[in-house]
Design an enzyme around this catalytic site. Structure first.
Site, mmCIF file in Angstrom:
data_model
loop_
_atom_site.group_PDB
_atom_site.id
_atom_site.type_symbol
_atom_site.label_atom_id
_atom_site.label_comp_id
_atom_site.label_asym_id
_atom_site.label_seq_id
_atom_site.Cartn_x
_atom_site.Cartn_y
_atom_site.Cartn_z
ATOM 1 N N ASN A 9 -48.434 50.485 -14.499
ATOM 2 C CA ASN A 9 -49.837 50.902 -14.389
ATOM 3 C C ASN A 9 -50.277 51.384 -15.763
ATOM 4 O O ASN A 9 -49.925 52.488 -16.172
ATOM 5 C CB ASN A 9 -49.947 52.026 -13.342
ATOM 6 C CG ASN A 9 -51.346 52.618 -13.280
ATOM 7 O OD1 ASN A 9 -52.289 52.072 -13.840
ATOM 8 N ND2 ASN A 9 -51.474 53.740 -12.586
ATOM 9 N N LYS A 11 -53.171 52.165 -16.707
ATOM 10 C CA LYS A 11 -54.301 53.111 -16.674
ATOM 11 C C LYS A 11 -55.342 52.696 -17.724
ATOM 12 O O LYS A 11 -55.550 51.510 -17.925
ATOM 13 C CB LYS A 11 -53.784 54.549 -16.862
ATOM 14 C CG LYS A 11 -52.628 54.854 -15.904
ATOM 15 C CD LYS A 11 -52.235 56.285 -15.861
ATOM 16 C CE LYS A 11 -51.111 56.463 -14.847
ATOM 17 N NZ LYS A 11 -50.736 57.849 -14.665
ATOM 18 N N HIS A 92 -55.167 55.637 -6.149
ATOM 19 C CA HIS A 92 -54.364 56.399 -7.119
ATOM 20 C C HIS A 92 -54.894 57.829 -7.201
ATOM 21 O O HIS A 92 -56.091 58.058 -7.115
ATOM 22 C CB HIS A 92 -54.422 55.716 -8.493
ATOM 23 C CG HIS A 92 -53.431 56.291 -9.451
ATOM 24 N ND1 HIS A 92 -53.646 57.474 -10.109
ATOM 25 C CD2 HIS A 92 -52.195 55.862 -9.823
ATOM 26 C CE1 HIS A 92 -52.579 57.746 -10.854
ATOM 27 N NE2 HIS A 92 -51.692 56.783 -10.702
ATOM 28 N N GLU A 94 -55.350 59.747 -9.604
ATOM 29 C CA GLU A 94 -56.337 60.007 -10.656
ATOM 30 C C GLU A 94 -57.728 59.595 -10.196
ATOM 31 O O GLU A 94 -58.722 60.227 -10.555
ATOM 32 C CB GLU A 94 -55.917 59.290 -11.951
ATOM 33 C CG GLU A 94 -54.773 60.040 -12.621
ATOM 34 C CD GLU A 94 -53.850 59.187 -13.468
ATOM 35 O OE1 GLU A 94 -54.207 58.035 -13.790
ATOM 36 O OE2 GLU A 94 -52.760 59.684 -13.798
ATOM 37 N N GLU A 161 -46.478 58.987 -4.914
ATOM 38 C CA GLU A 161 -46.574 59.567 -6.250
ATOM 39 C C GLU A 161 -47.026 61.027 -6.153
ATOM 40 O O GLU A 161 -48.237 61.301 -6.050
ATOM 41 C CB GLU A 161 -47.599 58.805 -7.093
ATOM 42 C CG GLU A 161 -47.279 57.350 -7.306
ATOM 43 C CD GLU A 161 -48.053 56.787 -8.496
ATOM 44 O OE1 GLU A 161 -47.402 56.313 -9.420
ATOM 45 O OE2 GLU A 161 -49.288 56.869 -8.496
ATOM 46 N N GLY A 167 -47.187 61.821 -15.198
ATOM 47 C CA GLY A 167 -47.436 62.070 -16.619
ATOM 48 C C GLY A 167 -46.943 63.406 -17.121
ATOM 49 O O GLY A 167 -47.302 63.844 -18.213
ATOM 50 N N SER A 207 -43.558 59.956 -13.573
ATOM 51 C CA SER A 207 -42.579 60.208 -14.647
ATOM 52 C C SER A 207 -41.288 59.412 -14.477
ATOM 53 O O SER A 207 -40.216 59.888 -14.863
ATOM 54 C CB SER A 207 -42.291 61.706 -14.777
ATOM 55 O OG SER A 207 -43.477 62.402 -15.127
HETATM 56 P P1 PGA Z 1 -46.431 58.152 -14.998
HETATM 57 O O1 PGA Z 1 -47.604 57.598 -14.072
HETATM 58 O O2 PGA Z 1 -45.285 57.177 -14.880
HETATM 59 O O3 PGA Z 1 -47.022 58.160 -16.396
HETATM 60 O O4 PGA Z 1 -46.081 59.504 -14.519
HETATM 61 C C1 PGA Z 1 -47.336 56.999 -12.834
HETATM 62 C C2 PGA Z 1 -48.616 56.627 -12.151
HETATM 63 O O5 PGA Z 1 -49.583 57.399 -12.215
HETATM 64 O O6 PGA Z 1 -48.726 55.547 -11.531
#
Ligand code: PGA
Length: 247
Positions: A9, A11, A92, A94, A161, A167, A207
């Site tokens: 992903n 983003k 997601h 976010e 998640e 992140g 992460s």
């Molecule tokens: P990350 O993000 O691996 O940077 O923690 C995962 C995600 O949001 O899909």
């Protein structure tokens, strides 16, 4: 037997200058036919990435629930398919946080994407406060409750998640990851059928990195990973693909 599935992903990251990374990831995916790999890029990169990705499926990170119409700035499933997208991430955290998307929104988007022939990765996961309050399983149960009774793993993947792990470099304990994945599959079975739930992959996201992927991917009911930061460069993403193939 569920095949492992690793999806990147990107983003809001990636310009044409990064297409070399897409090519390198596609080459690694081709070298590991035992694992399913996909890469979800910004809208503007879908077509150029699909051109260089060979058999690696390129996906989007959002879609509108409607087929078309007066929705300024939004994009439909048909538009994504025309650009070359084979899959899409919906719900997601976010987008739930930044665009106030609800679980109902996420399932409506999933339905539209499915109708257009795309695979869907639907995200769920609790905040840190919800985990601390012992509500993680209940939150995830609410987020997946909208699953259609006729859902199946050919078009649907769930990504667990935990928001506080995205992140941040922090992950839940192995036992906590395994517990919520197992509980989520049981919940899916209650909402559909045991057989259907057994065919729907549940990815872990938050992460995931080269140094923890092998351990996480070996946990019960973890069928792969949704990878953000570590998917941006082949040097970090390829070891995760390798770990999934070995798991
Ligand atoms: P990350 O993000 O691996 O940077 O923690 C995962 C995600 O949001 O899909």
């Amino acid at each position: 037997m569920r095949r492992k599935f690793v999806a990147g992903n990107w983003k809001m990251n990636g310009l044409r200058a990064q297409l070399g990374e897409v090519e390198a990831i596609a080459a690694a995916a081709a070298a590991h036919p035992g694992v399913d790999v996909a890469l979800c890029v910004p809208f503007t990169l879908i077509a150029p990435a699909a051109e260089v990705a060979g058999a690696l499926p390129i996906g989007a990170q959002d879609v509108h629930a409607a087929e078309k119409g007066a929705h300024t700035g939004c994009i439909s499933a048909q538009m994504l398919v025309e650009a070359g997208a084979k899959l899409v991430i919906v719900g997601h955290s976010e987008r739930r946080a930044d665009q106030c998307e609800s679980s109902a929104d996420a399932w409506a988007k999933a339905k539209a994407a499915r109708a257009a022939g795309m695979h869907v990765i639907l995200c769920c996961g609790e905040t840190e406060a919800e985990r601390d309050a012992g509500q993680a399983e209940a939150v995830v149960a609410e987020q997946i409750a909208g699953i259609p009774a006729d859902a199946d793993g050919t078009w649907l993947t769930i990504a667990y998640e935990p928001r506080w792990a995205i992140g941040t470099g922090r992950t839940p304990s192995d036992a906590d990851i395994a517990a919520i994945h197992t509980a989520t599959r049981a919940r899916l079975a209650a909402l559909t059928s045991v057989e259907t739930a057994a065919g729907i992959r549940i990815l872990y996201g938050g992460s995931m990195a080269p140094d923890n992927a092998a351990t996480i991917l070996a946990l019960p009911d973890v069928d792969g990973g949704l990878v953000g930061g570590a998917s941006l460069v082949a040097a970090k993403f390829v070891p995760i693909i390798e770990a999934a193939d070995a798991a």
